[in-house]
Design an enzyme around this catalytic site. Structure first.
Site: not given
Ligand code: BJW
Ligand code: ZN
Length: 239
Positions: A100, A115
């Site tokens: 995010d 990731h």
């Protein structure tokens, strides 16, 4: 809490390892457990290369929804406490499984994204990478140069972690003397292997989580509670 602060104060190379729980109080849903569902799909059913080949529009709708949430979200007191620990020189780096971008927005300079990121897109045809700042307009987005589908620049199940990030993370963990593990279930590999590696090399582990995780049996200190409450208290104990 005092014992954890002492460990951090004495440390020479403390590293933070985070998962979805650190962003939960910013309104970003975690993967497992309450709030981890979108239109009755489990994230595990959508975060795969197979799902993307089968139905890129569905997968992109899921990621656009995630981009919109992350775009509107703000770093919470947990992110800010970690940024403060870095600026104080106590924490050397943040290794995150999150996509995010909230650690960077909180002010952390040294963030390793294991990731990938919601804010990077990659062309499945020519491999071009595009950095974006806002959610995509069109679903599915297409490559400006070759017209092929773009995919989210994240790591799906069955895909290898980005080599550079993973090897930097291993190096940081091997060097670390304290690892602060925050808001991860510790179920997804090879990321979950990193705190174990640090432990094997002699580091002390401190965990912050609202409940016990797969990593809890390994940790030296478990601080139960929301990261946005526990981490600011920990920072107060540091000077
Ligand atoms: C709070 C809180 C608050 C709530 N305060 N806390 C070894 C053993 C078994 C399986 C495998 C293995 N090695 C590999 C595998 C397969 C697989 C895997 O791990 N499967 C397991 C699930 C069984 N791994 C892979 O496929 C990986 N790739 C791979 O191994 O490749 C091999 C290969 C090599 C060479 C060539 C080809 C292949 C890739 C894994 C990629 C994971 N991707 C995702 C999606 C990313 C994109 C996206 O965001 O959509 O990453 S899955 C998802 O899980 C996401 C997360 O980063 C990751 C971890 O989840 P996380 O962050 O821990 O979240 P939750 O929801 O699980 O937990 C939240 C926690 O917060 C909870 O504990 C709460 O209590 C807590 N919490 N509120 C503090 N306020
Ligand atoms: Zn292209």
């Amino acid at each position: 809490m005092k014992e954890a602060a002492e460990l951090l104060k004495k440390s020479k190379h403390a590293v933070v390892f985070t998962g979805a729980g650190i962003s939960a109080e910013s309104g970003v849903p975690t993967f497992r457990g309450f709030g981890g569902l979108w239109k009755n799909y489990k994230p595990e059913e959508l975060a795969t290369p197979e799902a993307f080949s089968r139905d890129p529009i569905l997968v992109w709708q899921f990621y656009r929804w995630r981009q919109e949430i992350a775009y509107k979200a703000n770093p919470n007191p947990g992110h800010l406490a970690i940024a403060k620990m870095e600026s104080m020189g106590v924490v050397k780096a943040v290794i995150t499984q999150n996509v995010d971008g909230l650690h960077q927005r909180a002010g952390n300079k040294h963030v390793i994204e294991l990731h990938g990121s919601l804010w990077r897109l990659r062309c499945v045809g020519c491999g071009a990478v595009f950095q974006i700042e806002k959610p995509v307009d069109e679903v599915p987005p297409r490559c400006e140069s070759c017209g092929s589908l773009l995919r989210p620049g994240v790591v799906w199940f069955g895909e290898p972690l980005p080599q550079r990030e993973y090897s930097i993370a291993i190096e940081l963990m091997e060097k670390s003397d304290v690892v602060l593990v925050v808001g991860t279930s510790g179920l997804v590999y090879p990321a979950a292997y990193l705190p174990q590696l640090a432990k094997e090399k002699g580091a002390k582990l401190i965990e912050v989580n609202v409940e016990e995780s797969a990593l809890t049996p390994l940790v030296d200190i478990f601080l139960k509670g929301p990261a946005g409450e526990v981490l600011p208290k920990l920072v107060e104990e540091l000077p």
